[in-house]
Design a protein around this motif. Structure first.
Motif, PDB file in Angstrom:
ATOM      1  N   GLY A 208      47.560 -11.224 183.987  1.00 15.74           N
ATOM      2  CA  GLY A 208      48.379 -10.619 185.009  1.00 15.74           C
ATOM      3  C   GLY A 208      48.531  -9.131 184.761  1.00 15.74           C
ATOM      4  O   GLY A 208      48.133  -8.619 183.712  1.00 15.74           O
ATOM      5  N   CYS A 209      49.128  -8.431 185.707  1.00 11.37           N
ATOM      6  CA  CYS A 209      49.359  -6.992 185.527  1.00 11.37           C
ATOM      7  C   CYS A 209      50.256  -6.708 184.331  1.00 11.37           C
ATOM      8  O   CYS A 209      50.078  -5.710 183.634  1.00 11.37           O
ATOM      9  CB  CYS A 209      49.975  -6.396 186.782  1.00 11.37           C
ATOM     10  SG  CYS A 209      48.803  -6.101 188.109  1.00 11.37           S
ATOM     11  N   VAL A 210      51.252  -7.565 184.124  1.00 11.17           N
ATOM     12  CA  VAL A 210      52.186  -7.366 183.006  1.00 11.17           C
ATOM     13  C   VAL A 210      52.334  -8.627 182.162  1.00 11.17           C
ATOM     14  O   VAL A 210      53.266  -8.740 181.373  1.00 11.17           O
ATOM     15  CB  VAL A 210      53.573  -6.891 183.512  1.00 11.17           C
ATOM     16  CG1 VAL A 210      53.469  -5.529 184.154  1.00 11.17           C
ATOM     17  CG2 VAL A 210      54.194  -7.892 184.470  1.00 11.17           C
ATOM     18  N   THR A 211      51.439  -9.582 182.328  1.00 13.73           N
ATOM     19  CA  THR A 211      51.530 -10.854 181.607  1.00 13.73           C
ATOM     20  C   THR A 211      50.144 -11.316 181.179  1.00 13.73           C
ATOM     21  O   THR A 211      49.131 -10.838 181.674  1.00 13.73           O
ATOM     22  CB  THR A 211      52.136 -11.957 182.502  1.00 13.73           C
ATOM     23  OG1 THR A 211      51.279 -12.150 183.639  1.00 13.73           O
ATOM     24  CG2 THR A 211      53.539 -11.609 182.969  1.00 13.73           C
ATOM     25  N   ASN A 212      50.115 -12.277 180.266  1.00 12.51           N
ATOM     26  CA  ASN A 212      48.895 -13.037 179.990  1.00 12.51           C
ATOM     27  C   ASN A 212      48.985 -14.363 180.733  1.00 12.51           C
ATOM     28  O   ASN A 212      50.077 -14.878 181.005  1.00 12.51           O
ATOM     29  CB  ASN A 212      48.709 -13.261 178.490  1.00 12.51           C
ATOM     30  CG  ASN A 212      48.277 -11.991 177.758  1.00 12.51           C
ATOM     31  OD1 ASN A 212      49.072 -11.386 177.038  1.00 12.51           O
ATOM     32  ND2 ASN A 212      47.031 -11.587 177.948  1.00 12.51           N
ATOM     33  N   PHE A 213      47.826 -14.932 181.055  1.00 13.60           N
ATOM     34  CA  PHE A 213      47.748 -16.091 181.943  1.00 13.60           C
ATOM     35  C   PHE A 213      47.096 -17.267 181.215  1.00 13.60           C
ATOM     36  O   PHE A 213      46.062 -17.100 180.553  1.00 13.60           O
ATOM     37  CB  PHE A 213      46.939 -15.722 183.186  1.00 13.60           C
ATOM     38  CG  PHE A 213      46.669 -16.867 184.123  1.00 13.60           C
ATOM     39  CD1 PHE A 213      47.702 -17.441 184.847  1.00 13.60           C
ATOM     40  CD2 PHE A 213      45.378 -17.367 184.289  1.00 13.60           C
ATOM     41  CE1 PHE A 213      47.461 -18.503 185.721  1.00 13.60           C
ATOM     42  CE2 PHE A 213      45.123 -18.414 185.163  1.00 13.60           C
ATOM     43  CZ  PHE A 213      46.174 -18.985 185.880  1.00 13.60           C
ATOM     44  N   PHE A 214      47.696 -18.439 181.349  1.00 12.44           N
ATOM     45  CA  PHE A 214      47.200 -19.659 180.718  1.00 12.44           C
ATOM     46  C   PHE A 214      47.153 -20.789 181.745  1.00 12.44           C
ATOM     47  O   PHE A 214      48.008 -20.854 182.637  1.00 12.44           O
ATOM     48  CB  PHE A 214      48.132 -20.111 179.589  1.00 12.44           C
ATOM     49  CG  PHE A 214      48.175 -19.196 178.395  1.00 12.44           C
ATOM     50  CD1 PHE A 214      47.491 -19.518 177.233  1.00 12.44           C
ATOM     51  CD2 PHE A 214      48.923 -18.028 178.426  1.00 12.44           C
ATOM     52  CE1 PHE A 214      47.542 -18.686 176.126  1.00 12.44           C
ATOM     53  CE2 PHE A 214      48.974 -17.187 177.326  1.00 12.44           C
ATOM     54  CZ  PHE A 214      48.284 -17.523 176.167  1.00 12.44           C
ATOM     55  N   ALA A 285      50.142 -24.383 184.647  1.00 10.04           N
ATOM     56  CA  ALA A 285      49.807 -22.984 184.400  1.00 10.04           C
ATOM     57  C   ALA A 285      51.087 -22.263 183.993  1.00 10.04           C
ATOM     58  O   ALA A 285      52.184 -22.633 184.410  1.00 10.04           O
ATOM     59  CB  ALA A 285      49.184 -22.331 185.629  1.00 10.04           C
ATOM     60  N   PHE A 286      50.935 -21.264 183.155  1.00  8.63           N
ATOM     61  CA  PHE A 286      52.102 -20.466 182.765  1.00  8.63           C
ATOM     62  C   PHE A 286      51.652 -19.056 182.416  1.00  8.63           C
ATOM     63  O   PHE A 286      50.471 -18.807 182.134  1.00  8.63           O
ATOM     64  CB  PHE A 286      52.872 -21.106 181.603  1.00  8.63           C
ATOM     65  CG  PHE A 286      52.084 -21.321 180.333  1.00  8.63           C
ATOM     66  CD1 PHE A 286      52.061 -20.351 179.336  1.00  8.63           C
ATOM     67  CD2 PHE A 286      51.387 -22.506 180.120  1.00  8.63           C
ATOM     68  CE1 PHE A 286      51.348 -20.553 178.156  1.00  8.63           C
ATOM     69  CE2 PHE A 286      50.671 -22.716 178.941  1.00  8.63           C
ATOM     70  CZ  PHE A 286      50.650 -21.749 177.959  1.00  8.63           C
TER      71      PHE A 286
END
Length: 356
Positions: A208-214, A285-286
């Motif tokens: 994400g722009c300010v996150t990691n994606f799982f 997903a988180f």
């Protein structure tokens, strides 16, 4: 806390500071954002944040000095002496925390962004960076504001994601100019979306722009995945996936903690970019960040035509959407619980910082 604070080198600069995104847009440099935990008694994963900040400074000084220095100055790559940056930052934090804690309301945490930029004023360009010269070269800016963490697991607190742009430039470092760059993606943000995802091809999702994606995938329906997995005794019929650093994602603090938790709990985890073409097997997903820790995902939407979408606005795009169950799944919940345990173990007591 009634006001946002900005401190520079331990001295009050602004008691009514701008929001963090405006502050970062106005100042070059490497930065990291952490927060307090347990009613502002400790800093979350503080030593990890300082190590990444030190790494970001080094990377920027080699590959993109303009993103680190206040003016167009040249310097050989900055290699920080062991623990020198932490001593410098902790010295600033000791000076700023009493003010911030005094203004904090009970039950609030503090969001703390530490931005470091460089200047060679009064320093020889050939001079080695040692502990004595470090404070002459680097300025430490600390932006503090109140933060109320979202309650994990509450249905309204799920994230709504949309795929909206290409991966970030220079992803191995965290730097303030990214805040300006990512503004161009906002035209693709539908009103209900809380975070934008990045991809270089419209299929492999990076972060994400300010996150990691799982994502959490069923592994029994994917023969290729099954062949590639180690033998975990089939305790979990799922695997966790997230894009590898080598694909061009930020090495997030909580991203790494999630991978460590998966290993310690025997949860199959692979660093491979989640593929939208396989979203039918995504069970959960988180996203992760140092402020949110873990936030479950309620929905993800992706443009049906990737290339043409980037020249449009969200209203002109046809979207494909995946809806999740609305509450955190079993694996997401377990990971969140274990991260909170690690947060306690690795918490940096504020009392120790103020006393040292």
């Amino acid at each position: 806390m009634g006001s946002r604070f900005v401190f520079t080198n331990g001295h009050t600069l602004q008691l009514d500071a701008p929001p963090i995104k405006h502050f970062l847009q106005a100042n070059p440099g490497a930065y990291t954002t952490s927060r307090t935990h347990n009613n502002a008694s400790c800093l979350l994963f503080w030593e990890r944040h300082i190590k990444r900040l030190s790494h970001s400074i080094h990377i920027l000084s080699i590959l993109a000095p303009r993103l680190l220095f206040k003016t167009n100055q040249y310097h050989s790559p900055i290699v920080l002496p062991s623990n020198a940056l932490q001593l410098l930052i902790n010295d600033s934090m000791r000076k700023v925390l009493p003010t911030a804690l005094k203004e904090r309301s009970d039950g609030e945490e503090l969001a703390i962004t530490t931005l470091v930029n460089a200047s060679l004023d009064g320093v020889n360009a050939c001079q080695d960076v040692d502990e004595e010269s470090l404070s002459q070269i680097l300025d430490v800016h600390v932006h503090i504001e109140s933060y109320v963490p979202l309650a994990f697991g509450t249905p309204p607190n799920g994230a709504h994601l949309a795929l909206a742009g290409y991966g970030r430039p220079l992803p191995t470092a965290k730097y303030s100019d990214w805040v300006r760059i990512r503004k161009t993606l906002e035209k693709l943000r539908p009103p209900s979306v809380t975070e934008l995802l990045l991809s270089n091809d419209g299929d492999q999702i990076l972060e994400g722009c300010v996150t990691n994606f799982f994502v959490v995938c069923r592994k029994d329906l994917d023969s290729d995945v099954g062949k590639a997995l180690p033998d975990y005794g089939n305790e979990y019929p799922f695997e966790v996936r997230t894009a590898p650093i080598s694909d061009g994602v930020l090495p997030g603090i909580i991203r790494q903690v999630v991978i460590e938790v998966c290993r310690s709990e025997g949860i199959p985890c692979r660093e491979i970019a989640p593929s939208w073409s396989e979203h039918e097997i995504w069970e959960e997903a988180f996203i992760t960040s140092s402020l949110r820790l873990v936030q479950h995902v309620d929905s993800i939407q992706v443009p049906t035509e990737w290339q043409s979408a980037l020249s449009k606005t969200w209203k002109d795009i046809s979207w494909t959407k995946k809806q999740f169950q609305g509450v955190p799944g079993m694996i997401t919940t377990l990971i969140q619980e274990k991260i909170l345990e690690k947060a306690i173990l690795e918490g940096y007591p504020i009392s120790d910082m103020r006393a040292s």
